[in-house]
Motif scaffolding. Sequence first.
Motif, PDB file in Angstrom:
ATOM      1  N   ALA A 196       0.878  -1.141  -0.103  1.00  0.00           N
ATOM      2  CA  ALA A 196       0.048   0.057  -0.025  1.00  0.00           C
ATOM      3  C   ALA A 196       0.894   1.291  -0.089  1.00  0.00           C
ATOM      4  O   ALA A 196       0.502   2.147  -0.436  1.00  0.00           O
ATOM      5  CB  ALA A 196      -0.878  -0.037   0.987  1.00  0.00           C
ATOM      6  N   PHE A 197       2.054   1.211   0.609  1.00  0.00           N
ATOM      7  CA  PHE A 197       2.921   2.386   0.669  1.00  0.00           C
ATOM      8  C   PHE A 197       3.371   2.584  -0.792  1.00  0.00           C
ATOM      9  O   PHE A 197       3.332   3.971  -1.420  1.00  0.00           O
ATOM     10  CB  PHE A 197       4.089   2.141   1.598  1.00  0.00           C
ATOM     11  CG  PHE A 197       3.976   2.552   3.039  1.00  0.00           C
ATOM     12  CD1 PHE A 197       4.447   3.978   3.125  1.00  0.00           C
ATOM     13  CD2 PHE A 197       3.683   1.640   3.765  1.00  0.00           C
ATOM     14  CE1 PHE A 197       4.363   4.271   4.588  1.00  0.00           C
ATOM     15  CE2 PHE A 197       3.571   2.367   5.130  1.00  0.00           C
ATOM     16  CZ  PHE A 197       3.978   3.672   5.744  1.00  0.00           C
ATOM     17  N   GLY A 198       3.593   1.456  -1.451  1.00  0.00           N
ATOM     18  CA  GLY A 198       4.255   1.671  -2.843  1.00  0.00           C
ATOM     19  C   GLY A 198       3.007   2.401  -3.787  1.00  0.00           C
ATOM     20  O   GLY A 198       3.427   3.315  -4.668  1.00  0.00           O
ATOM     21  N   VAL A 199       1.871   1.737  -3.527  1.00  0.00           N
ATOM     22  CA  VAL A 199       0.752   1.954  -4.250  1.00  0.00           C
ATOM     23  C   VAL A 199       0.228   3.402  -4.641  1.00  0.00           C
ATOM     24  O   VAL A 199       0.121   4.221  -5.260  1.00  0.00           O
ATOM     25  CB  VAL A 199      -0.397   1.362  -4.101  1.00  0.00           C
ATOM     26  CG1 VAL A 199      -1.897   1.666  -4.824  1.00  0.00           C
ATOM     27  CG2 VAL A 199      -0.134  -0.381  -4.677  1.00  0.00           C
ATOM     28  N   PHE A 200       0.507   3.959  -2.896  1.00  0.00           N
ATOM     29  CA  PHE A 200      -0.260   5.379  -2.833  1.00  0.00           C
ATOM     30  C   PHE A 200       0.894   6.373  -3.515  1.00  0.00           C
ATOM     31  O   PHE A 200       0.453   7.092  -4.172  1.00  0.00           O
ATOM     32  CB  PHE A 200       0.038   5.780  -1.363  1.00  0.00           C
ATOM     33  CG  PHE A 200       0.053   7.047  -1.006  1.00  0.00           C
ATOM     34  CD1 PHE A 200      -1.211   7.720  -0.970  1.00  0.00           C
ATOM     35  CD2 PHE A 200       1.137   7.897  -0.819  1.00  0.00           C
ATOM     36  CE1 PHE A 200      -1.471   9.181  -0.752  1.00  0.00           C
ATOM     37  CE2 PHE A 200       0.941   9.114  -0.371  1.00  0.00           C
ATOM     38  CZ  PHE A 200      -0.031   9.729  -0.234  1.00  0.00           C
ATOM     39  N   ALA A 201       2.318   6.092  -3.407  1.00  0.00           N
ATOM     40  CA  ALA A 201       3.154   6.802  -4.026  1.00  0.00           C
ATOM     41  C   ALA A 201       3.051   6.747  -5.525  1.00  0.00           C
ATOM     42  O   ALA A 201       3.092   7.836  -6.210  1.00  0.00           O
ATOM     43  CB  ALA A 201       4.469   6.484  -3.500  1.00  0.00           C
ATOM     44  N   ALA A 202       2.841   5.651  -6.021  1.00  0.00           N
ATOM     45  CA  ALA A 202       2.609   5.536  -7.548  1.00  0.00           C
ATOM     46  C   ALA A 202       1.584   6.459  -7.925  1.00  0.00           C
ATOM     47  O   ALA A 202       1.693   7.253  -9.032  1.00  0.00           O
ATOM     48  CB  ALA A 202       2.472   4.235  -7.866  1.00  0.00           C
ATOM     49  N   VAL A 203       0.370   6.179  -7.480  1.00  0.00           N
ATOM     50  CA  VAL A 203      -0.879   6.928  -7.721  1.00  0.00           C
ATOM     51  C   VAL A 203      -0.637   8.264  -7.455  1.00  0.00           C
ATOM     52  O   VAL A 203      -1.276   9.208  -8.541  1.00  0.00           O
ATOM     53  CB  VAL A 203      -2.223   6.163  -7.282  1.00  0.00           C
ATOM     54  CG1 VAL A 203      -2.288   4.903  -7.970  1.00  0.00           C
ATOM     55  CG2 VAL A 203      -2.262   6.479  -5.907  1.00  0.00           C
ATOM     56  N   PHE A 204      -0.165   8.662  -6.502  1.00  0.00           N
ATOM     57  CA  PHE A 204      -0.272  10.183  -6.143  1.00  0.00           C
ATOM     58  C   PHE A 204       0.858  10.952  -7.075  1.00  0.00           C
ATOM     59  O   PHE A 204       0.644  12.112  -7.617  1.00  0.00           O
ATOM     60  CB  PHE A 204       0.143  10.376  -4.727  1.00  0.00           C
ATOM     61  CG  PHE A 204      -0.144  11.611  -4.359  1.00  0.00           C
ATOM     62  CD1 PHE A 204      -1.529  12.262  -4.005  1.00  0.00           C
ATOM     63  CD2 PHE A 204       0.759  12.767  -4.123  1.00  0.00           C
ATOM     64  CE1 PHE A 204      -1.774  13.272  -3.670  1.00  0.00           C
ATOM     65  CE2 PHE A 204       0.389  14.037  -3.490  1.00  0.00           C
ATOM     66  CZ  PHE A 204      -0.918  14.300  -3.205  1.00  0.00           C
TER      67      PHE A 204
END
Length: 495
Positions: A196-204
């Motif tokens: 989830a850390f990585g997903v948040f950074a990618a989409v933001f």
Amino acid sequence: MNDRPENPRRRPPTDGLPKTEPLTPSQLRQDAAAKRMLRRLVRGENPPTAPLSIVDRLAGSPYANPMIQVGGVDTSARKTLDFSLHLAETMFRYGAGALEVETSIIAVTAALGLKNIEVDITNQSVAINYAPKDQTPISLLRVVRSWTNNYAGLAKVHRLVTDIVAGGVGRDEAIRRLDEAITSPKPFPRWMVTIAFGVFAAVFVGVLGGGPVSSGIAFVANIGVSLLARQLGRWRVPDFFTTAACSFGVTLTALLLWRFDLTNAPAIVVVGGILLLLPTGRLVSSVQDAINGFPVTAAGRFLSTLLTFGAIVAGIAVAFVMGAMTGMQPISVTQTFPPAYDLWVLVIFIAVAVMAIGITEQTSWELLLPTAGVGVVGYFVLLGAATLGVGDRFSPALAAVVIGLLARVVALKMGAPQLVVAVPAALILLPGLTIFRSMYVLTIEESEILLGAGGMLNAGAIVLGTAAGIVLGDTLARPLTRSLASNERRRARRR
């Protein structure tokens, strides 16, 4: 001749005085009403120096008018006090504000039959004094020494307090349910939180204007940051140095990729990496405590928040200095990034980002989609305010007010405190790009130090405005959610 002294009670003669007509019933009523109004103006409904009843602190909260259980005053008051302190400690550990903790203690002790209770909350400690008339007083203190991300556990505690106030749960059952909430596993495993850390950074990064390559870099960099933070936590490294190390790692990674032409937007990559490091929940709680009359608790949390921001800035600064010493190419911090995707794609990105934040904060499954909906509405308000020319400072605050209001409504409907919904939904409003640019100017471009300092002050104003907006939205929603709190308590009674 009459020598008797004049009776002072005898009415004086009315000879020579003008005679008055008797008052009509309407005039008598008006005269009585005027006298009552005068008494209220002079004396007031309550004496101005009368003490405020502690149960009056429940006004406006979901626990107003608690139902006193049939058993009356608890004969084993010590057990009730121990349970109340354990409840307060758990709420503090999970991120609740001081006002919520205080109202929960007052509501629980009142519902379990204890009167003459005084509660004192000071930063990390909770003290309860129980002084019944003609009995030996009891004073207990509990200190909170650790914190953890567990919004699902905080929601369980909120529902437990609601059930106690509704009169459907006794003390023994409440103790069992509290222990169950503390010992039950978190909703999401560690590997899912890391993803989830990585997903948040990618989409933001996509929301800020970065392309697929920048999003992929941010995804990998944030997974590395999450693993680094977890390892430093095992080694008992203080939070300040852990945050600084994570900020340094993501910034240095972006600079290295920029040097080898693997990304054209290092600033966006850094922003996606540091945004989850910002102490949003702590900042919101500190502003809420300051507004609600807990200055010592607010000061302690403000200091902790300031240290976290300092750690982030220090990590970015050290990475910049190392990059300059090794001859890395300077970054153009004035570069603007046009939208890389259509609006409907950005809306999906915002929803995914908010749900990813919820997973990192260990929100329960059923709250993920409602929280994402609140975040999307806040994003639309942000865009609308910017289109109307409200300004970069006021637009996030206005969006935060809407988020705070909707978060209280949604949270009460779902049986959770407002903070659980508001913090993940509002994280997208924080000015990570402004913080990055200002820190770069302060560290590298020494001739523009005033510009960098002004940028940091501007970022601080936006952050504080966002936190205050969430609290204002929660306050504005209280009159609108009284029926929701009552319905929640009626459902608890039926259970």
